[in-house]
Design an enzyme around this catalytic site. Structure first.
Site, PDB file in Angstrom:
ATOM      1  N   HIS A 160     -12.434 -13.038  13.357  1.00  0.00           N
ATOM      2  CA  HIS A 160     -12.463 -12.740  11.916  1.00  0.00           C
ATOM      3  C   HIS A 160     -13.741 -13.180  11.202  1.00  0.00           C
ATOM      4  O   HIS A 160     -13.950 -12.870  10.055  1.00  0.00           O
ATOM      5  CB  HIS A 160     -11.284 -13.417  11.218  1.00  0.00           C
ATOM      6  CG  HIS A 160     -11.460 -14.893  11.016  1.00  0.00           C
ATOM      7  ND1 HIS A 160     -11.385 -15.793  12.048  1.00  0.00           N
ATOM      8  CD2 HIS A 160     -11.727 -15.620   9.925  1.00  0.00           C
ATOM      9  CE1 HIS A 160     -11.587 -17.004  11.602  1.00  0.00           C
ATOM     10  NE2 HIS A 160     -11.813 -16.941  10.312  1.00  0.00           N
TER      11      HIS A 160
HETATM   12  N1  UDP Z   1      -3.033 -18.534  12.926  1.00  0.00           N
HETATM   13  C1  UDP Z   1      -1.742 -18.089  12.669  1.00  0.00           C
HETATM   14  N2  UDP Z   1      -1.437 -16.791  12.941  1.00  0.00           N
HETATM   15  C2  UDP Z   1      -2.331 -15.904  13.487  1.00  0.00           C
HETATM   16  C3  UDP Z   1      -3.647 -16.384  13.774  1.00  0.00           C
HETATM   17  C4  UDP Z   1      -3.958 -17.694  13.469  1.00  0.00           C
HETATM   18  O1  UDP Z   1      -0.894 -18.854  12.200  1.00  0.00           O
HETATM   19  O2  UDP Z   1      -1.990 -14.746  13.727  1.00  0.00           O
HETATM   20  C5  UDP Z   1      -3.384 -19.928  12.589  1.00  0.00           C
HETATM   21  C6  UDP Z   1      -3.998 -20.729  13.715  1.00  0.00           C
HETATM   22  O3  UDP Z   1      -2.995 -21.362  14.478  1.00  0.00           O
HETATM   23  C7  UDP Z   1      -4.892 -21.721  12.976  1.00  0.00           C
HETATM   24  C8  UDP Z   1      -5.313 -20.958  11.741  1.00  0.00           C
HETATM   25  O4  UDP Z   1      -4.406 -19.876  11.604  1.00  0.00           O
HETATM   26  O5  UDP Z   1      -4.165 -22.865  12.563  1.00  0.00           O
HETATM   27  C9  UDP Z   1      -6.724 -20.490  11.904  1.00  0.00           C
HETATM   28  O6  UDP Z   1      -7.073 -19.706  10.848  1.00  0.00           O
HETATM   29  P1  UDP Z   1      -8.398 -18.836  10.838  1.00  0.00           P
HETATM   30  O7  UDP Z   1      -8.775 -18.506  12.237  1.00  0.00           O
HETATM   31  O8  UDP Z   1      -8.156 -17.724   9.880  1.00  0.00           O
HETATM   32  O9  UDP Z   1      -9.464 -19.799  10.143  1.00  0.00           O
HETATM   33  P2  UDP Z   1     -10.503 -20.873  10.670  1.00  0.00           P
HETATM   34  O10 UDP Z   1      -9.748 -21.916  11.427  1.00  0.00           O
HETATM   35  O11 UDP Z   1     -11.532 -20.138  11.485  1.00  0.00           O
HETATM   36  O12 UDP Z   1     -11.093 -21.435   9.415  1.00  0.00           O
END
Ligand code: UDP
Length: 373
Positions: free
Chosen positions: A213
């Site tokens: 993403h």
């Molecule tokens: N996550 C979720 N469902 C999904 C994909 C990710 O609950 O379909 C959770 C994952 O376990 C993690 C968080 O969302 O805790 C990560 O979010 P994202 O990748 O959007 O953001 P980043 O961590 O890169 O800031």
């Protein structure tokens, strides 16, 4: 002791949930400000519901025509709420535009407040650095760390980053671990009830899990095209299903760039937390550009391949539970082959599930000390 907590996105809701739960259960004085940066039900609402964060929320509706408009409008709306409620502490987490907006609101407002009225800014998950200024998140982290008064840092690696930037002077800085360990301590046992494997007709340790993403992966045609080829190649060579809960941003970009993913990839909507953690626990390997998933994989003991050129989760690379593969098929295959042969261990550098309590206790000490002076 009054807290204002600014949040909105999926990772913020997840990682702040144990701290909010602690405040709620212990009847502490707090309120939340939701910027609606993420407003889709499956990216935000389902997480507020799952973690039972329902009360004491100011929902603001900043315009979202561009990042500048979102930021300026959020600052205006958040400042109004802060001015009316006069919290002692403003809490932000991570690296999003919501985190930056919350921090800037308190920082600007503090210019007009007397010394004893000033709002102390707290940054949870401070000190992470990818050393890549092309990432918007990196700029947000640096600004928020500079402007915050109290920094809660996950690991010693992250503390070293702050030291190198001379960003600890006149601040309170504590290495406490990451609140995601609190979340996983509660959620890993619950996720065993998930029927996601059955629903997707896949078997334990017999599939790959993918998430993408980040703007640098999906907003750039060349990188997204390369990533689609990597996934096609993996599904052909290893003969394992690939499960891909797709972020709305990625879905839009694939459509815009007219890139079609292989038919062997199970593209599904973003999942609720327990279903996602179940997949993360049971996958052979996770391939991702997410920051949070690199940590969760390392804590659960799932091998991770990071589809980026840099990472701010340095400890996971150092511990060899995560490989940086960029958008390079050869590196991805090398990492897959390494992990297929070698079992990895869970890492404990992010703490052991009591990080939110540690944070609260530190803040109580700071507050009591400030009242004595
Ligand atoms: N996550 C979720 N469902 C999904 C994909 C990710 O609950 O379909 C959770 C994952 O376990 C993690 C968080 O969302 O805790 C990560 O979010 P994202 O990748 O959007 O953001 P980043 O961590 O890169 O800031």
């Amino acid at each position: 002791m009054k807290f204002s907590i600014v949040l909105s996105t999926r990772p913020e809701i997840i990682k702040l949930s144990p701290f909010i739960k602690y405040l709620k259960v212990n009847k502490k004085n707090f309120y939340l400000i939701n910027t609606k940066q993420h407003s889709l039900k499956n990216m935000s609402g389902i997480f507020f519901d799952f973690f039972k964060i329902r009360e004491k929320i100011y929902n603001i509706n900043p315009l979202k025509k561009s990042q500048y408009i979102f930021l300026s409008d959020s600052i205006k709306l958040i400042s109004k709420i802060l001015l009316a409620n006069k919290p002692d502490f403003l809490v932000v987490q991570g690296d999003t535009n919501t985190c930056l907006a919350g921090c800037l609101s308190a920082s600007l407002l503090n210019r007009n407040l007397n010394k004893n009225e000033k709002i102390k800014i707290i940054h949870i998950e401070s000190g992470l650095r990818s050393f890549d200024n092309n990432m918007p998140e990196e700029i947000n982290r640096k600004i928020v760390d500079k402007l915050s008064d109290i920094l809660f840092v996950p690991t010693k690696f992250d503390l070293n980053n702050l030291k190198r930037e001379n960003c600890i002077k006149s601040k309170i800085v504590k290495v406490v671990g990451n609140t995601i360990t609190d979340v996983l301590k509660e959620c890993v046992p619950i996720c065993n009830d998930s029927s996601i494997l059955k629903n997707l007709k896949i078997k334990k340790k017999n599939f790959f899990l993918v998430t993408l993403h980040r703007p640098e992966s999906v907003d750039n045609y060349k990188n997204l095209f390369k990533l689609s080829k990597i996934l096609l190649n993996l599904s052909n060579q290893y003969d394992l299903p690939i499960v891909f809960p797709i972020h709305p941003r990625t879905k839009d970009k694939l459509k815009k760039f007219k890139i079609k993913l292989s038919d062997n990839i199970k593209i599904i909507e973003p999942l609720k937390y327990t279903d996602f953690i179940k997949l993360l626990k049971e996958t052979k390997i996770v391939l991702t550009d997410s920051g949070g998933i690199q940590e969760e994989a390392a804590i659960i003991g799932t091998p991770c391949i990071t589809l980026r050129t840099t990472t701010e989760r340095q400890i996971t690379i150092f511990k060899k539970v995560n490989f940086l593969a960029s958008y390079d098929l050869k590196k991805v295959k090398k990492a897959v082959d390494f992990f297929l042969k070698k079992k990895i261990s869970k890492i404990s550098n992010f703490g052991n599930g009591n990080v939110s309590i540690k944070i609260y206790k530190e803040l109580l000490k700071i507050y009591n000390k400030s009242k004595k002076n």
